[in-house]
Write a protein that holds these residues in place. Structure first.
Motif, mmCIF file in Angstrom:
data_model
loop_
_atom_site.group_PDB
_atom_site.id
_atom_site.type_symbol
_atom_site.label_atom_id
_atom_site.label_comp_id
_atom_site.label_asym_id
_atom_site.label_seq_id
_atom_site.Cartn_x
_atom_site.Cartn_y
_atom_site.Cartn_z
ATOM 1 N N LYS A 106 -8.172 13.774 -1.682
ATOM 2 C CA LYS A 106 -7.899 12.797 -2.732
ATOM 3 C C LYS A 106 -6.427 12.679 -3.106
ATOM 4 N N GLU A 107 -5.759 13.766 -3.335
ATOM 5 C CA GLU A 107 -4.426 13.704 -3.938
ATOM 6 C C GLU A 107 -3.297 13.961 -2.956
ATOM 7 N N ASN A 108 -3.599 13.856 -1.678
ATOM 8 C CA ASN A 108 -2.548 13.961 -0.662
ATOM 9 C C ASN A 108 -2.995 13.135 0.541
ATOM 10 N N PHE A 109 -2.173 13.065 1.532
ATOM 11 C CA PHE A 109 -2.450 12.201 2.678
ATOM 12 C C PHE A 109 -2.776 13.006 3.937
ATOM 13 N N TYR A 110 -3.340 14.175 3.734
ATOM 14 C CA TYR A 110 -3.675 15.024 4.878
ATOM 15 C C TYR A 110 -5.133 14.841 5.294
ATOM 16 N N GLU A 111 -5.390 15.155 6.566
ATOM 17 C CA GLU A 111 -6.743 15.213 7.081
ATOM 18 C C GLU A 111 -6.895 16.506 7.872
ATOM 19 N N GLU A 133 -0.774 2.027 4.216
ATOM 20 C CA GLU A 133 -1.794 1.133 3.652
ATOM 21 C C GLU A 133 -1.645 1.024 2.135
ATOM 22 N N GLN A 134 -1.362 2.147 1.476
ATOM 23 C CA GLN A 134 -1.205 2.120 0.023
ATOM 24 C C GLN A 134 0.075 1.404 -0.392
ATOM 25 N N ILE A 135 1.101 1.452 0.432
ATOM 26 C CA ILE A 135 2.310 0.653 0.172
ATOM 27 C C ILE A 135 1.959 -0.824 0.350
ATOM 28 N N HIS A 136 1.227 -1.123 1.410
ATOM 29 C CA HIS A 136 0.878 -2.502 1.760
ATOM 30 C C HIS A 136 0.092 -3.200 0.657
ATOM 31 N N ASP A 137 -0.864 -2.490 0.055
ATOM 32 C CA ASP A 137 -1.716 -3.153 -0.937
ATOM 33 C C ASP A 137 -1.400 -2.801 -2.387
ATOM 34 N N GLY A 138 -0.363 -1.997 -2.623
ATOM 35 C CA GLY A 138 0.052 -1.689 -3.993
ATOM 36 C C GLY A 138 -0.659 -0.511 -4.632
ATOM 37 N N THR A 139 -1.578 0.106 -3.924
ATOM 38 C CA THR A 139 -2.325 1.240 -4.478
ATOM 39 C C THR A 139 -1.417 2.415 -4.791
ATOM 40 N N LEU A 140 -0.340 2.580 -4.036
ATOM 41 C CA LEU A 140 0.573 3.709 -4.237
ATOM 42 C C LEU A 140 1.142 3.723 -5.655
ATOM 43 N N ILE A 141 1.456 2.555 -6.204
ATOM 44 C CA ILE A 141 1.985 2.467 -7.572
ATOM 45 C C ILE A 141 0.903 2.835 -8.580
ATOM 46 N N ASP A 142 -0.307 2.327 -8.366
ATOM 47 C CA ASP A 142 -1.425 2.701 -9.249
ATOM 48 C C ASP A 142 -1.631 4.209 -9.241
ATOM 49 N N THR A 143 -1.565 4.818 -8.058
ATOM 50 C CA THR A 143 -1.751 6.260 -7.929
ATOM 51 C C THR A 143 -0.609 7.010 -8.624
ATOM 52 N N ALA A 144 0.611 6.539 -8.444
ATOM 53 C CA ALA A 144 1.778 7.211 -9.047
ATOM 54 C C ALA A 144 1.711 7.209 -10.569
ATOM 55 N N PHE A 145 1.176 6.131 -11.140
ATOM 56 C CA PHE A 145 1.084 6.023 -12.598
ATOM 57 C C PHE A 145 -0.318 6.339 -13.123
ATOM 58 N N SER A 146 -1.167 6.910 -12.264
ATOM 59 C CA SER A 146 -2.539 7.287 -12.635
ATOM 60 C C SER A 146 -3.295 6.143 -13.307
ATOM 61 N N SER A 147 -3.157 4.954 -12.766
ATOM 62 C CA SER A 147 -3.866 3.783 -13.287
ATOM 63 C C SER A 147 -5.251 3.742 -12.662
ATOM 64 N N ASN A 148 -6.244 4.141 -13.423
ATOM 65 C CA ASN A 148 -7.606 4.186 -12.897
ATOM 66 C C ASN A 148 -8.195 2.806 -12.649
ATOM 67 N N GLY A 149 -7.735 1.813 -13.384
ATOM 68 C CA GLY A 149 -8.292 0.475 -13.251
ATOM 69 C C GLY A 149 -7.729 -0.334 -12.105
ATOM 70 N N LEU A 154 -4.120 -5.103 -8.401
ATOM 71 C CA LEU A 154 -4.696 -6.421 -8.658
ATOM 72 C C LEU A 154 -3.605 -7.448 -8.952
ATOM 73 N N THR A 155 -2.653 -7.081 -9.789
ATOM 74 C CA THR A 155 -1.547 -7.987 -10.120
ATOM 75 C C THR A 155 -0.682 -8.258 -8.897
ATOM 76 N N TYR A 156 -0.330 -7.203 -8.197
ATOM 77 C CA TYR A 156 0.526 -7.271 -7.002
ATOM 78 C C TYR A 156 -0.078 -8.194 -5.949
ATOM 79 N N THR A 157 -1.345 -7.956 -5.618
ATOM 80 C CA THR A 157 -1.972 -8.775 -4.580
ATOM 81 C C THR A 157 -2.194 -10.212 -5.045
ATOM 82 N N SER A 158 -2.487 -10.404 -6.332
ATOM 83 C CA SER A 158 -2.689 -11.765 -6.855
ATOM 84 C C SER A 158 -1.390 -12.560 -6.848
#
Length: 185
Positions: A106-111, A133-149, A154-158
């Motif tokens: 969950k909290e790192n990019f390892y497999e 992928e997280q850079i591409h869709d903006g998820t990385l920022i949500d993860t960095a700021f712990s934005s659960n929603g 959503l704003t970035y892609t819209s």
């Protein structure tokens, strides 16, 4: 104002809109384009972007260890690899045809890739494709700021989707209107 003058005026307005949207979003479009190209090449990068899938000893699921055993083994292997990484499991990707389980965290990019039948660790890899992928869709920022929603994603892609749509429409009219204007003269 004649129809021709209205068309010329609208074309100028499209040009201003096109220039404004393009200038405001150019860096984001470059980021999406570059990350999209990298994601398109991930399976053809020789394991650099997306780690190659190893081969296990058995493709017969009846021979495999339990998911609980595989999960525990993967968590222990990651902890031994780097004790500073958290070992909460995000997903377990079962590749029955290769006899492998890929465990992502969950909290790192390892497999951790495990042989399904023996629970032997086959590989521990950084999944650069997940970062991209997280850079591409903006998820990385949500993860960095712990934005659960997922508000940033959503704003970035819209915004970028609408911006690209506006650029396509205005670009078409910037190409087509001058042809119409020349025919009317």
């Amino acid at each position: 104002m004649t129809f021709l003058e209205k068309m010329v005026k609208r074309t100028r307005e499209y040009r201003k809109l096109h220039r404004f949207i393009g200038s405001a979003l150019v860096l984001f479009f470059l980021l999406i384009a570059i990350s999209g190209i990298l994601l398109g090449w991930k399976k053809h990068s020789g394991g650099y972007i997306l780690p190659n899938t190893e081969k296990g000893s058995s493709t017969n699921l009846a021979d495999w260890k339990s998911l609980d055993t595989l999960a525990t083994t993967a968590q222990q292997a990651l902890h031994i690899h780097d004790s500073s990484l958290t070992t909460a499991i995000d997903r377990m990707d079962i590749r029955a045809d290769k006899g492998v389980v890929k465990v992502s965290f969950k909290e790192n990019f390892y497999e951790v890739q495990l042989d399904g039948a023996t629970a032997r660790v086959l590989a521990i890899n950084l999944r650069k494709s997940d970062i991209i992928e997280q850079i591409h869709d903006g998820t990385l920022i949500d993860t960095a700021f712990s934005s659960n929603g997922g508000w940033f994603k959503l704003t970035y892609t819209s915004v970028l989707g609408l911006g690209l749509l506006i650029l396509c429409v205005s670009g078409f009219w910037l190409w087509y209107n001058p042809k119409r204007i020349r025919k009317m003269k």
